[in-house]
Each structure stands twice: as C-alpha cells, then as structure tokens.
Design a protein around this motif. Structure first.
Motif, short mmCIF file in Angstrom:
data_model
loop_
_atom_site.label_atom_id
_atom_site.label_comp_id
_atom_site.label_asym_id
_atom_site.label_seq_id
_atom_site.Cartn_x
_atom_site.Cartn_y
_atom_site.Cartn_z
N GLY A 22 43.53 -37.96 88.52
CA GLY A 22 44.06 -39.31 88.60
C GLY A 22 43.33 -40.15 89.63
O GLY A 22 43.07 -41.34 89.40
N TRP A 23 43.06 -39.54 90.81
CA TRP A 23 42.33 -40.28 91.83
C TRP A 23 40.92 -40.66 91.35
O TRP A 23 40.46 -41.76 91.57
CB TRP A 23 42.22 -39.43 93.11
CG TRP A 23 43.57 -39.15 93.73
CD1 TRP A 23 44.69 -39.91 93.65
CD2 TRP A 23 43.89 -38.02 94.50
NE1 TRP A 23 45.74 -39.34 94.33
CE2 TRP A 23 45.26 -38.14 94.89
CE3 TRP A 23 43.23 -36.87 94.95
CZ2 TRP A 23 45.94 -37.20 95.66
CZ3 TRP A 23 43.88 -35.94 95.73
CH2 TRP A 23 45.22 -36.11 96.06
N ASP A 25 39.90 -40.99 88.22
CA ASP A 25 39.96 -41.98 87.14
C ASP A 25 40.01 -43.41 87.68
O ASP A 25 39.60 -44.36 87.00
CB ASP A 25 41.16 -41.72 86.23
CG ASP A 25 40.93 -40.51 85.33
OD1 ASP A 25 39.74 -40.14 85.15
OD2 ASP A 25 41.91 -39.94 84.81
N ARG A 26 40.56 -43.56 88.89
CA ARG A 26 40.67 -44.90 89.45
C ARG A 26 39.35 -45.39 90.04
O ARG A 26 39.22 -46.56 90.41
CB ARG A 26 41.76 -44.93 90.53
CG ARG A 26 43.17 -44.81 89.94
CD ARG A 26 44.22 -45.17 90.98
NE ARG A 26 44.31 -44.17 92.03
CZ ARG A 26 45.10 -43.09 91.98
NH1 ARG A 26 45.86 -42.88 90.91
NH2 ARG A 26 45.13 -42.21 92.98
N LEU A 27 38.35 -44.50 90.11
CA LEU A 27 37.04 -44.91 90.60
C LEU A 27 36.30 -45.66 89.50
O LEU A 27 36.41 -45.36 88.31
CB LEU A 27 36.21 -43.67 91.02
CG LEU A 27 36.74 -42.88 92.21
CD1 LEU A 27 35.87 -41.64 92.44
CD2 LEU A 27 36.75 -43.75 93.46
N GLY A 28 35.49 -46.61 89.84
CA GLY A 28 34.70 -47.33 88.87
C GLY A 28 33.35 -46.65 88.63
O GLY A 28 33.03 -45.61 89.21
N LYS A 88 30.18 -43.00 85.09
CA LYS A 88 31.56 -43.00 85.61
C LYS A 88 31.97 -41.56 85.89
O LYS A 88 31.82 -40.69 85.05
CB LYS A 88 32.51 -43.61 84.58
CG LYS A 88 33.94 -43.78 85.10
CD LYS A 88 34.82 -44.42 84.05
CE LYS A 88 36.22 -44.70 84.64
NZ LYS A 88 36.85 -43.52 85.27
N GLU A 90 34.08 -38.24 86.10
CA GLU A 90 35.15 -37.68 85.27
C GLU A 90 35.53 -36.32 85.84
O GLU A 90 34.68 -35.58 86.35
CB GLU A 90 34.69 -37.54 83.81
CG GLU A 90 34.50 -38.86 83.08
CD GLU A 90 34.14 -38.65 81.61
OE1 GLU A 90 33.80 -37.51 81.25
OE2 GLU A 90 34.18 -39.63 80.83
#
Length: 402
Positions: A22-23, A25-28, A88, A90
């Motif tokens: 989750g952390w 996934d919030r990265l660009g 990105k 993952e």
C-alpha cells in the motif's frame, strides 16, 4: 502510519506485506538509471524481464515492461548497456518482492546516439535507399578511380598501394577531405559530387580507417547518404573495420570491410587475370584438340568401313538380291502358269466330255424341225414332215413316214 505491535500482539507477515504494498502504491513513477545485467525476451511472450543494476552500490532491481515498450530500443539495447528507465515501483505481496514496471526506456550516452542512428536507418530504408535492386555492378577494369579520404592517411596509402600492386596501370583521382569533425560531412559530400560529375571516373571509393562511433558519425549523415544514393557512378564504402557499419555501407553499391579490401574488390589482380587467361587458353586448347582427335578417329572409323573401302560391294549385294528376286519371280510365275494350264486342261476335258458333239460321235443324231426346234418326242412330228438330222460328220434331211 505507526503500528501498535508487541511481542504478545504481533501482526502476520501477510499484513506487513500488504501494508508495504500500500505504501509503495502511493509512490509515483520515477526515472531510474542503471545497467542491464540480465535480459529475458522470450519469443511470443508479451512481457520482457530485465535486471537493472547500480554498479557503484552493487544494488539490483527487477524490471518488467511490455514488449512494445522494449522493442522501441531492442535493436540497440542489450545486456551491459546503460539505460534510463521511466517506471513505477510495484510490490508483489505473495513473495514480498519489489520490482519496477517500465513505461519507457532510453539509452544513455552512445546508446542514445545509436538509437537516433537506428531511427534514421529505418526512415531511409522505408524510402528504399538501401534496396538491393538499386545496387549497380562495378566495372571489371576501371580506368580511373575516384578516391575520397583523409590527407596522408593510412586509408589512402592502403588503397593506392594495394590497387597499384594488383594493376600497375590503374589511375586515381584523389580528393583529400576531413574525415571527422564538423567539416567532414560538407567536404565529403562535395568531393563525391565532384568525382561523380567527372565523366572519366568509373567508380568512387570513400575510405577511412577505424574509429569510435563518434568518429564515424559523418559517414552516417543523412545528407551524405542521399548524395551517394543520387550518384550515377558506382560507390564503394570502405569505412573502418569489420565491426563498424555506418549508414554509408548500406547505401553504397558495394561495402568493403577495410580500405585494403576495397582495393582488392575494385581492381582485379593482373597476376591472377594472366593465370586465369593462361588456364582458359589451355582449357580451350585441350577442348579443341580433343574435338579434333575425336573427329579424326570418327573419320578413320568411317574410312575403314567396308562400304567406304569397296563402295561397289553395295551394288553387287543389291545385284545379287535383284537376281535372287528375279529368279524367285520367274519360278513363282512358272508355277502359277503350270497350275493354270493344268486347271485349264481339266476344265477342257470336262467341257469336252459334256459336249453334245461327243454324244454325236458315239452314233447319236439330233432331229430338228424346220424352225430349228429339237424333236424330243414322236408326238411332236407329223407324217411326211421333213426334219433335219444332225450327226457327228454333218447333217441330212429325213421324212417322217406314217
């Protein structure tokens, strides 16, 4: 966010993995630079797997991308190449593994330069400038060769010395130009145009020794490529060594791996040609001699045939055949006449035996009335009627008495 955990109240590994995912996934998306150390491009697969390594810190990350993304640079990117990747991060929760999903890959340094050359190559190839049907054959023995090369360069020396060693009478029209740097392209282009305009020049050789990719860039320039494509004179490219492949090699009518190789391909070797001529003459002499010997043996065989040694023998043989056929015909005709005579005699005997005259000779007579009818019955005559009696030796008249 912080988590309230203790030895008595821990959280499962799966929950930790999901929280990390989750952390992440919030990265660009980020731009990442590294070196490709492993590359897996399976045929038919829609995804390409590679490993991106940071050589200075010895850290690696797995990268995945769609084949369409990798195919844009697939011709110039391989293992060991440095690239910049837009990707990105993952997180794969079941294995607790971090990877990057790339959406764009760009080569770095020489790789970027090669990428631009590859795009230019595809563009020119689409126009048909590299098509094989545009290649023109070189003359067997050029009387005047145009040479474009650097001044007092090894390439010039290799071409001139090797060509004159192979064919001492060959002549050159040399144009010395800059073969690298900002002035290389316009000078090489002008030299090629000048030599192409000379009617006595049979072939043009563009030569340069080996060098780095940057040094050979002028020979991949679009202007030079189009100039060579428009030449009416055949052009030979002799740039660098075997691994070097500038775009000039693709548009030229013939590619030579080195300047020395260009001299060997453009000018025939006088020694080899003399040897070839001698071999051809010997081969022609053997062929003609063999033909004459074979015809002479055939003529001798014909002369020794019986019909040629004594030609009248054929007439004598035919004469004997004619005589044999004549005798056979006479015998056959004689047999036919004898058989016909015998048959005629038998027929005559039968006719004679059945003839009324023979009956009359035995003493019989034939009585006829005045109208010539034959009397067959006594009732047919009347008393005192005169009848004619025919016998074997004549006839006489008789009278019927009552």
């Amino acid at each position: 966010m912080g988590l309230n955990t203790s030895p008595d109240a821990p959280i499962p590994v799966g929950q930790v993995s999901r929280l990390i995912g989750g952390w992440i996934d919030r990265l660009g998306s980020v731009w990442v630079e590294g070196q490709i150390t492993q590359l897996s491009r399976r045929p038919g697969a829609g995804v390409v797997f590679l490993t991106l390594r940071d050589p200075s810190h010895d850290i690696s990350l797995s990268v995945t991308c769609y084949r369409l993304v990798f195919d844009r640079v697939g011709d110039i990117v391989s293992e060991g190449a440095r690239v910049v990747v837009h990707a990105k991060p993952e997180w794969y929760a079941p294995r607790g593994q971090l990877s990057l999903r790339a959406s764009e890959i760009r080569p770095v340094g020489v790789g970027e330069l090669l990428a631009r050359l590859e795009q230019l190559k595809k563009s020119l190839a689409a126009e048909g400038l590299f098509a094989l049907d545009r290649k023109r054959p070189l003359p067997f023995l050029p009387q005047l060769i145009g040479l474009v090369c650097g001044r007092a360069s090894a390439a010039e020396r290799d071409v001139l010395e090797n060509a004159r060693h192979r064919w001492p009478a060959v002549r050159f029209e040399v144009r010395n130009v800059a073969v690298q740097g900002v002035h290389a392209v316009p000078q090489v282009v002008q030299a090629v145009k000048d030599l192409d305009a000379l009617p006595d020049v049979d072939v043009i050789v563009v030569a340069r020794g080996g060098g780095s990719v940057e040094d050979l860039l002028p020979f991949s320039d679009e202007q030079l490529v189009r100039t060579v494509a428009d030449c009416r004179t055949p052009v030979v490219s002799a740039i660098g060594h075997e691994p070097d492949t500038p775009l000039l090699d693709l548009v030229a009518d013939l590619r030579a791996s080195t300047p020395t190789d260009a001299a060997k391909k453009v000018v025939p070797d006088v020694g080899e040609e003399l040897t070839r001529i001698r071999q051809l003459r010997e081969r022609a002499l053997r062929a003609v001699t063999g033909l004459l010997d074979r015809e002479e043996r055939g003529l001798a065989g014909v002369r020794h045939r019986p019909c040629m040694e004594r030609p009248q023998r054929m007439v004598e043989e035919r004469e004997e055949e004619v005589e044999a056929l004549l005798h056979r015909g006479r015998r056959t005709l004689g047999h036919l006449l004898d058989r016909a005579d015998s048959e005629l005699a038998h027929t005559l005997a039968r006719v004679v035996s059945l003839s009324p005259a023979a009956t009359l000779e035995r003493g019989y007579a034939v009585l006829q009335r005045a109208d010539g009818t034959v009397v067959r019955s006594a009732d047919e005559v009347t008393p005192d009627e005169k009848l004619r009696a025919r016998v074997a030796e004549g006839e006489f008249t008789v009278r019927v008495t009552p």
